[in-house]
Design a protein around this motif. Structure first.
Motif, PDB file in Angstrom:
ATOM      1  N   ASP A   1       1.190  -0.641  -0.021  1.00  0.00           N
ATOM      2  CA  ASP A   1      -0.380   0.097   0.119  1.00  0.00           C
ATOM      3  C   ASP A   1       0.973   1.265  -0.303  1.00  0.00           C
ATOM      4  O   ASP A   1       2.040   1.655   0.915  1.00  0.00           O
ATOM      5  CB  ASP A   1      -1.135  -0.421   1.251  1.00  0.00           C
ATOM      6  N   PRO A   2      -0.003   2.406  -0.614  1.00  0.00           N
ATOM      7  CA  PRO A   2       1.508   3.126  -1.069  1.00  0.00           C
ATOM      8  C   PRO A   2       1.203   4.347   0.338  1.00  0.00           C
ATOM      9  O   PRO A   2       2.707   5.536   0.102  1.00  0.00           O
ATOM     10  CB  PRO A   2       1.479   4.028  -2.396  1.00  0.00           C
ATOM     11  N   THR A   3       0.209   4.721   1.016  1.00  0.00           N
ATOM     12  CA  THR A   3       0.446   5.119   1.757  1.00  0.00           C
ATOM     13  C   THR A   3       0.932   4.293   3.562  1.00  0.00           C
ATOM     14  O   THR A   3       0.598   4.874   4.462  1.00  0.00           O
ATOM     15  CB  THR A   3      -0.964   5.578   2.210  1.00  0.00           C
ATOM     16  N   VAL A   4       1.119   3.178   2.849  1.00  0.00           N
ATOM     17  CA  VAL A   4       2.176   2.620   4.448  1.00  0.00           C
ATOM     18  C   VAL A   4       3.217   2.366   4.143  1.00  0.00           C
ATOM     19  O   VAL A   4       4.132   2.091   3.062  1.00  0.00           O
ATOM     20  CB  VAL A   4       0.903   1.716   4.500  1.00  0.00           C
ATOM     21  N   ASP A   5       4.228   2.105   5.775  1.00  0.00           N
ATOM     22  CA  ASP A   5       5.607   2.572   5.472  1.00  0.00           C
ATOM     23  C   ASP A   5       5.942   0.723   6.631  1.00  0.00           C
ATOM     24  O   ASP A   5       5.186   0.232   6.905  1.00  0.00           O
ATOM     25  CB  ASP A   5       6.937   3.053   6.233  1.00  0.00           C
ATOM     26  N   SER A   6       6.411   0.148   6.312  1.00  0.00           N
ATOM     27  CA  SER A   6       5.748  -1.327   6.907  1.00  0.00           C
ATOM     28  C   SER A   6       7.889  -1.898   7.128  1.00  0.00           C
ATOM     29  O   SER A   6       9.289  -1.256   6.139  1.00  0.00           O
ATOM     30  CB  SER A   6       5.521  -2.345   6.434  1.00  0.00           C
ATOM     31  N   LEU A   7       8.121  -2.899   7.828  1.00  0.00           N
ATOM     32  CA  LEU A   7       8.753  -3.597   8.310  1.00  0.00           C
ATOM     33  C   LEU A   7       9.477  -4.795   8.494  1.00  0.00           C
ATOM     34  O   LEU A   7       8.177  -5.240   9.238  1.00  0.00           O
ATOM     35  CB  LEU A   7      10.052  -3.285   9.761  1.00  0.00           C
ATOM     36  N   PRO A   8       9.674  -5.420   7.439  1.00  0.00           N
ATOM     37  CA  PRO A   8      10.180  -7.241   7.743  1.00  0.00           C
ATOM     38  C   PRO A   8       9.595  -7.696   9.350  1.00  0.00           C
ATOM     39  O   PRO A   8      11.324  -7.031  10.090  1.00  0.00           O
ATOM     40  CB  PRO A   8      10.942  -8.085   7.071  1.00  0.00           C
ATOM     41  N   LEU A   9       9.120  -8.756  10.162  1.00  0.00           N
ATOM     42  CA  LEU A   9       9.064  -8.948  11.944  1.00  0.00           C
ATOM     43  C   LEU A   9       9.468 -10.568  11.872  1.00  0.00           C
ATOM     44  O   LEU A   9      10.121 -11.061  12.359  1.00  0.00           O
ATOM     45  CB  LEU A   9       8.106  -8.903  12.074  1.00  0.00           C
ATOM     46  N   LEU A  10       8.533 -11.267  10.927  1.00  0.00           N
ATOM     47  CA  LEU A  10       9.093 -12.749  11.125  1.00  0.00           C
ATOM     48  C   LEU A  10       8.672 -13.584  10.147  1.00  0.00           C
ATOM     49  O   LEU A  10       8.030 -12.876   9.169  1.00  0.00           O
ATOM     50  CB  LEU A  10       8.046 -13.127  12.911  1.00  0.00           C
ATOM     51  N   ASP A  11       9.083 -14.336   9.781  1.00  0.00           N
ATOM     52  CA  ASP A  11       9.065 -15.606   8.863  1.00  0.00           C
ATOM     53  C   ASP A  11       9.034 -16.906   9.510  1.00  0.00           C
ATOM     54  O   ASP A  11       9.156 -16.938  10.162  1.00  0.00           O
ATOM     55  CB  ASP A  11      10.126 -15.407   7.910  1.00  0.00           C
ATOM     56  N   GLU A  12       7.195 -17.354   9.476  1.00  0.00           N
ATOM     57  CA  GLU A  12       6.711 -18.974   9.946  1.00  0.00           C
ATOM     58  C   GLU A  12       6.659 -19.612   8.686  1.00  0.00           C
ATOM     59  O   GLU A  12       6.407 -19.278   7.595  1.00  0.00           O
ATOM     60  CB  GLU A  12       5.450 -18.303  10.921  1.00  0.00           C
TER      61      GLU A  12
ATOM     62  N   GLY B   1      -4.047 -35.103  19.664  1.00  0.00           N
ATOM     63  CA  GLY B   1      -4.637 -35.735  18.648  1.00  0.00           C
ATOM     64  C   GLY B   1      -4.255 -35.343  17.025  1.00  0.00           C
ATOM     65  O   GLY B   1      -4.775 -35.683  16.624  1.00  0.00           O
ATOM     66  N   VAL B   2      -2.992 -33.742  17.545  1.00  0.00           N
ATOM     67  CA  VAL B   2      -3.371 -33.737  16.261  1.00  0.00           C
ATOM     68  C   VAL B   2      -1.159 -33.484  16.085  1.00  0.00           C
ATOM     69  O   VAL B   2      -0.387 -33.539  16.389  1.00  0.00           O
ATOM     70  CB  VAL B   2      -3.192 -31.783  15.962  1.00  0.00           C
ATOM     71  N   ARG B   3      -1.477 -33.765  14.300  1.00  0.00           N
ATOM     72  CA  ARG B   3      -0.033 -34.078  13.973  1.00  0.00           C
ATOM     73  C   ARG B   3       0.145 -32.784  12.761  1.00  0.00           C
ATOM     74  O   ARG B   3      -1.182 -32.442  12.143  1.00  0.00           O
ATOM     75  CB  ARG B   3       0.277 -35.231  13.351  1.00  0.00           C
ATOM     76  N   LEU B   4       1.211 -32.197  13.443  1.00  0.00           N
ATOM     77  CA  LEU B   4       2.065 -30.584  12.103  1.00  0.00           C
ATOM     78  C   LEU B   4       2.620 -31.217  11.424  1.00  0.00           C
ATOM     79  O   LEU B   4       3.717 -31.743  11.620  1.00  0.00           O
ATOM     80  CB  LEU B   4       2.073 -28.992  13.114  1.00  0.00           C
ATOM     81  N   VAL B   5       2.804 -31.326   9.795  1.00  0.00           N
ATOM     82  CA  VAL B   5       2.791 -31.432   8.779  1.00  0.00           C
ATOM     83  C   VAL B   5       3.581 -29.947   8.308  1.00  0.00           C
ATOM     84  O   VAL B   5       2.985 -29.739   7.300  1.00  0.00           O
ATOM     85  CB  VAL B   5       2.599 -32.558   7.501  1.00  0.00           C
ATOM     86  N   PRO B   6       4.853 -29.961   8.364  1.00  0.00           N
ATOM     87  CA  PRO B   6       5.282 -28.173   7.664  1.00  0.00           C
ATOM     88  C   PRO B   6       5.561 -28.891   6.294  1.00  0.00           C
ATOM     89  O   PRO B   6       5.615 -29.285   5.070  1.00  0.00           O
ATOM     90  CB  PRO B   6       6.986 -28.558   8.456  1.00  0.00           C
ATOM     91  N   LEU B   7       5.316 -27.059   5.716  1.00  0.00           N
ATOM     92  CA  LEU B   7       4.924 -27.560   4.290  1.00  0.00           C
ATOM     93  C   LEU B   7       6.136 -26.650   3.732  1.00  0.00           C
ATOM     94  O   LEU B   7       6.056 -25.516   4.330  1.00  0.00           O
ATOM     95  CB  LEU B   7       3.208 -27.026   3.700  1.00  0.00           C
ATOM     96  N   GLU B   8       5.995 -25.829   3.265  1.00  0.00           N
ATOM     97  CA  GLU B   8       7.127 -25.201   2.428  1.00  0.00           C
ATOM     98  C   GLU B   8       6.521 -23.846   1.913  1.00  0.00           C
ATOM     99  O   GLU B   8       7.558 -23.604   2.105  1.00  0.00           O
ATOM    100  CB  GLU B   8       7.927 -25.581   0.888  1.00  0.00           C
ATOM    101  N   SER B   9       5.503 -23.374   1.967  1.00  0.00           N
ATOM    102  CA  SER B   9       4.379 -22.141   2.115  1.00  0.00           C
ATOM    103  C   SER B   9       5.321 -21.391   3.435  1.00  0.00           C
ATOM    104  O   SER B   9       5.235 -22.382   4.632  1.00  0.00           O
ATOM    105  CB  SER B   9       3.120 -21.973   1.747  1.00  0.00           C
ATOM    106  N   ARG B  10       5.430 -20.262   3.288  1.00  0.00           N
ATOM    107  CA  ARG B  10       5.329 -19.406   4.429  1.00  0.00           C
ATOM    108  C   ARG B  10       4.828 -17.883   4.908  1.00  0.00           C
ATOM    109  O   ARG B  10       3.945 -17.266   4.236  1.00  0.00           O
ATOM    110  CB  ARG B  10       7.595 -18.792   3.899  1.00  0.00           C
ATOM    111  N   ARG B  11       4.352 -17.945   6.294  1.00  0.00           N
ATOM    112  CA  ARG B  11       3.722 -16.433   6.909  1.00  0.00           C
ATOM    113  C   ARG B  11       4.651 -16.180   6.558  1.00  0.00           C
ATOM    114  O   ARG B  11       5.400 -15.839   7.397  1.00  0.00           O
ATOM    115  CB  ARG B  11       2.440 -17.061   7.440  1.00  0.00           C
TER     116      ARG B  11
END
Length: 296
Positions: A158-169, A254-264
Motif C-alpha cells: 500500500d503506497p500510504t503505508v511503510d513497513s519493516l519485516p518482523l517474522l517468517d513462519e 491428537g494433532v499432527r503438524l506436517v510442515p509445508l514449503e509455504s511461509r507466512r
C-alpha cells in the motif's frame, strides 16, 4: 493554497470509488463531501472529477493530485514526528492493531515492556484481520499494525503505508493423528474435509490457493478464525487445516503438524512518514525485541 482536509477527501474518493463511501468513512453527509470536493476543484482551477453514469471518477488531473496528496500527507506525518521528538518524554495514545495469533503470542511482552519504559503512553490494542489494517492506518484508527501475507497470496504494498519485516513462519498442514501423510500432504488431503477461515479473510484465501496449486478445490466443511478452535476440531478428527507456526505453539494431543514449503510473513506497519515518531519507534522496537528468538 489547497486544503489538506479536502485533499484527503479526494484521495479517499480515488480509493473508495463513491461519494457515499467517502461520506461514511468521514462521518459526513454525501452532500457535504460533494460540496468540499467542489471547493477543492475551484481551488485547483481544473476539473478533478467527472460524472460517469451515476458515479464519479477522477480526471487525469485529479489522479495526479491524489499522487501528490500521498506525498503531502507523508510529509505532514514526518513533520509531526519531528515535533514529537522535540518534546520531553513519550506520552499520548498509541493504537496498535494485530491479527489474533500475534495478540496472543507477541504483543503481551511488548506491551509490558512499553508500559514499564514509557508509563505515560496510553496503549490500545485492536484485533483485526490483516486485510483491514491498511485502511485502519490510513483512517488513523491505528498507529502501528502487525500485518501478514503468505508467499502463495502476496499482498500488493500500500503506497500510504511503510513497513519493516518482523517474522517468517512455517505453515503446517494440521491433520488428525494417525491420518496417513504422503510426500505431498496437501494433495493427499484432497478427499478430506477442510477447516478454513471465514470467506474474505486472508487465511481462507490461502487455503483455497494451496489446494488449487495441488490440483483440486477443497471441501470446506467448517469455518473458524481462531487457531485454537481450528486445532480442537482437527484433534476431534473433523478435518484438516492450515495453521501457521504462531498458531501452533501448543497444539492439543491428537494433532499432527506436517510442515509445508509455504511461509507466512509478518511485517510491522505504520503510516508513511510516521516511522520516526518517538511513540511509533518505541512500539516498533518493543515488538521486535519481543519477537526475537520467539520461534527458535
Amino acid at each position: 493554497m489547497l486544503d489538506v482536509r479536502r485533499l484527503r477527501l479526494l484521495r479517499d474518493l480515488a480509493r473508495l470509488g463513491t461519494i457515499a463511501a467517502v461520506a461514511e468513512a468521514h462521518s459526513y453527509s454525501p452532500s457535504a463531501v460533494s460540496q468540499q470536493l467542489a471547493v477543492l476543484q475551484r481551488e485547483a482551477g481544473v476539473p478533478l472529477t467527472e460524472r460517469t453514469g451515476r458515479g464519479v471518477t477522477l480526471t487525469p488531473a485529479g489522479e495526479a493530485l491524489v499522487r501528490h496528496t500521498e506525498t503531502v500527507l507523508a510529509a505532514l506525518e514526518a513533520a509531526a514526528a519531528t515535533l514529537a521528538a522535540a518534546r520531553t518524554g513519550l506520552h499520548g495514545t498509541v493504537r496498535i492493531g494485530a491479527f489474533p495469533t500475534a495478540v496472543r503470542t507477541l504483543l503481551p511482552a511488548a506491551l509490558v515492556a512499553l508500559a514499564r519504559d514509557h508509563p505515560a503512553l496510553d496503549l490500545m490494542v485492536t484485533e483485526l484481520d490483516p486485510v483491514a489494517m491498511p485502511d485502519a492506518l490510513r483512517e488513523r484508527r491505528l498507529d502501528v499494525a502487525l500485518l501478514h501475507d503468505y508467499d502463495l497470496a502476496p499482498v500488493v504494498p500500500d503506497p500510504t503505508v511503510d513497513s519493516l519485516p518482523l517474522l517468517d513462519e512455517t505453515v503446517y498442514l494440521a491433520v488428525p493423528e494417525g491420518l496417513p501423510v504422503a510426500d505431498d500432504p496437501v494433495h493427499a488431503a484432497r478427499d478430506a474435509d477442510w477447516i478454513v477461515g471465514t470467506p474474505g479473510t486472508l487465511c481462507h484465501t490461502v487455503a483455497m490457493r494451496i489446494c488449487q496449486a495441488a490440483g483440486y478445490q477443497l471441501r470446506a466443511r467448517h469455518h473458524a478464525d481462531d487457531f485454537t478452535a481450528v486445532l480442537a476440531l482437527v484433534a476431534a478428527g473433523l478435518g484438516v487445516a492450515l495453521v501457521p507456526q504462531l498458531g501452533a505453539v501448543q497444539p492439543p494431543s491428537g494433532v499432527r503438524l506436517v510442515p509445508l514449503e509455504s511461509r507466512r510473513r509478518t511485517r510491522i506497519a505504520y503510516r508513511r512518514g510516521s516511522g520516526d515518531h518517538p511513540a511509533v519507534a518505541a512500539c516498533v522496537a518493543a515488538i521486535r525485541t519481543a519477537t526475537t528468538g520467539f520461534l527458535t
